[in-house]
Design an enzyme around this catalytic site. Structure first.
Site, mmCIF file in Angstrom:
data_model
loop_
_atom_site.group_PDB
_atom_site.id
_atom_site.type_symbol
_atom_site.label_atom_id
_atom_site.label_comp_id
_atom_site.label_asym_id
_atom_site.label_seq_id
_atom_site.Cartn_x
_atom_site.Cartn_y
_atom_site.Cartn_z
ATOM 1 N N GLN A 140 41.881 31.461 33.399
ATOM 2 C CA GLN A 140 42.369 32.797 32.905
ATOM 3 C C GLN A 140 42.710 33.749 33.588
ATOM 4 O OE1 GLN A 140 38.243 33.184 30.544
ATOM 5 N NE2 GLN A 140 38.921 35.237 30.798
ATOM 6 N N CYS A 146 39.736 34.821 27.209
ATOM 7 C CA CYS A 146 38.989 33.594 26.761
ATOM 8 C C CYS A 146 39.171 33.188 25.405
ATOM 9 C CB CYS A 146 37.584 34.067 27.333
ATOM 10 S SG CYS A 146 36.955 35.507 26.206
ATOM 11 N N HIS A 283 31.949 36.174 25.110
ATOM 12 C CA HIS A 283 33.071 35.090 25.926
ATOM 13 C C HIS A 283 33.097 33.978 24.908
ATOM 14 C CE1 HIS A 283 34.692 33.236 29.155
ATOM 15 N NE2 HIS A 283 34.090 32.415 29.186
ATOM 16 N N ASN A 303 34.801 25.809 30.236
ATOM 17 C CA ASN A 303 35.166 27.223 30.520
ATOM 18 C C ASN A 303 36.576 27.281 31.005
ATOM 19 O OD1 ASN A 303 34.618 29.789 30.522
ATOM 20 N ND2 ASN A 303 33.206 29.987 32.167
#
Ligand SMILES: *[C@@H]1O[C@H](CO)[C@@H](O)[C@H](O)[C@H]1NC(C)=O
Ligand SMILES: *[C@@H]1O[C@H](CO)[C@@H](O)[C@H](O)[C@H]1NC(C)=O
Length: 339
Positions: A140, A146, A283, A303
Site C-alpha cells: 500500500q 489498508c 489496520h 498484510n
C-alpha cells in the site's frame, strides 16, 4: 595452590570477556552509522538534509537496539528484524500505513446474518494460498488505504473459490471512487463500506485496468465501468468469537481489523506473533487461513506492506487467546463478501 591458579585463570577469562564486550560496544556505536548507510542504500532512502539524516540515524539506532535486545531475550515465539521501516517511530509508521477508521464513525451493520454460524466439521487447518485463492502480497505504500487492500483480498478469494479463476483486483478504484460511508481513500476507510460500494457499483475492475498509485486520485469513470468481479452482499462474523471467525475462514478469506500498533508489529519478522498489542483497531488485513505450529495455534494473515515485512508479507498471529476479542482484537470486526 591449584585452586589459586584456577581462580587466577577464571579472573583472566572474565577480564577478557569484559574487554571484549567493551570493544564490541564501541564497534557497535561506530558501525551503526555504517549500518544506517548500507540500509539507506538497500532501501533507496534519501533524506532532505544532514539534520534529517542525523535524526533518522538516531531513530535507526534506537530501533536496531530494540530489535536486537528483543531477539536476544528469546522469550517469545516470534522474532523481529530490521526492515524498511527501521528509521521511523511507531507513531509515524502508524500514521502513514494504517487507516482503519473505527473511531470516527460506526460500522454499518451487515445485510444478512452470519451464514456459517451452525457449521459443523470445521477443518483443523486451512491455507487458502494452497487452493490458489490468494494473489501475491501487495504494498500500500504511504497511503492509509489498508481497508481497500483488505476488502479486495477477500473479494479476490471468494471470486476464485466460486469461479475457479484468480484475478488481481483494483484497490485504486476504491481509493478514488468509493466515498460511501465516509471512506476517504488514503485517509482511511472501512472494509464493510468498500463492500457496499462494490455492490452498488456492480463490481470492481482489475488491478491491470486500474493500477495502484498509492495516492488519492480522481475517479476514472471509464475504468470503473468494466467490472471483473461482482459481489451480492457481505456479512459480519459474530463479534468477539474466535470460534465463529474460524468457521468463516474455513469457508473463504475474511477481512479482519486489528490493532497493528507497537514496535513488535512494525518489525515482525517470523514465528507466531503473541503481542503485545491492544484492541484499538487501526489496520485492515485479511485472514487467509489458520493452523498450529510448535503447539501454538495461529491465524494466517495477509498484510499489504510488501514482501519484505514479516513472513514474505504475511504474519501468523496467535489464535484462541484468553481474551474474547482475540489477539490485537482480530475477532472484533471481521466480515466477508458474498457472491
Ligand atoms: C443456526 O441454528 C439456529 C438454531 O437452530 C437457527 O435459529 C439459525 O437460523 C441457524 N442459522 C443459520 C444461518 O442457518
Ligand atoms: C482531479 O481533478 C481536478 C479537477 O479537474 C484537478 O484539479 C486535480 O488536479 C485532479 N487530481 C488528480 C490527483 O489528478
Amino acid at each position: 595452590m591449584a585452586l589459586t591458579a584456577a581462580r587466577a585463570f577464571i579472573f583472566l577469562v572474565l577480564l577478557a570477556i569484559r574487554a571484549c564486550q567493551a570493544t564490541s560496544r564501541t564497534l557497535h556505536e561506530a558501525s551503526m552509522s555504517e549500518r544506517h548507510e548500507k540500509w539507506m542504500a538497500y532501501y533507496g532512502r534519501a533524506y532532505k538534509n544532514n539534520a534529517e539524516k542525523e535524526m533518522r540515524l538516531k531513530l535507526f539506532k534506537q530501533n536496531v537496539d530494540f530489535i536486537e535486545s528483543f531477539n536476544s531475550a528469546g522469550n517469545r515465539p516470534y522474532k523481529l528484524r530490521i526492515n524498511e521501516f527501521a528509521d521511523q517511530t511507531n507513531e509515524e509508521f502508524r500514521a502513514s500505513r494504517n487507516g482503519y477508521k473505527r473511531s470516527s464513525y460506526s460500522r454499518p451493520s451487515a445485510m444478512t446474518p452470519f451464514r456459517y454460524e451452525n457449521m459443523t466439521g470445521v477443518p483443523a487447518r486451512v491455507d487458502w494460498r494452497q487452493y490458489g485463492a490468494v494473489t501475491p502480497v501487495k504494498d500500500q505504500g504511504e497511503c492509509g488505504c489498508c481497508w481497500a487492500f483488505s476488502a479486495v483480498a477477500a473479494i479476490e478469494g471468494i471470486t476464485q473459490i466460486q469461479k475457479k479463476k484468480l484475478v488481481s483486483l483494483s484497490e485504486q478504484e476504491l481509493v478514488d471512487c468509493d466515498t460511501s460511508g465516509e471512506d476517504l481513500g488514503c485517509e482511511g476507510g472501512l472494509m464493510d463500506n468498500a463492500f457496499k460500494f462494490i455492490i452498488h457499483n456492480k463490481g470492481l475492475t482489475t488491478e491491470d485496468k486500474y493500477p495502484y498509485k498509492g495516492s488519492d486520485g480522481n475517479c476514472s469513470k471509464s475504468e470503473t465501468a468494466s467490472s471483473a468481479a461482482k459481489i451480492t452482499g457481505y456479512e459480519d462474523v459474530t463479534a468477539n468469537s474466535e470460534k465463529a471467525l474460524k468457521m468463516a475462514v474455513a469457508n473463504q478469506p475474511v477481512s479482519v481489523a486489528i490493532d497493528a500498533g507497537g514496535y513488535p508489529f512494525q518489525f515482525y519478522s517470523k514465528g507466531v506473533f503473541t503481542g503485545d498489542c491492544g484492541k484499538d483497531l487501526d489496520h485492515g488485513v485479511t485472514a487467509v487461513g489458520y493452523g498450529k505450529s510448535d503447539g501454538k495455534k495461529y491465524w494466517l494473515v495477509k498484510n499489504s506492506w510488501g514482501t519484505s515485512w514479516g513472513e514474505d508479507g504475511y504474519i501468523r498471529m496467535e489464535r484462541d487467546v484468553d481474551a474474547k476479542e482475540g489477539l490485537c482484537g482480530i475477532a472484533m470486526e471481521s466480515s466477508f463478501p458474498t457472491a
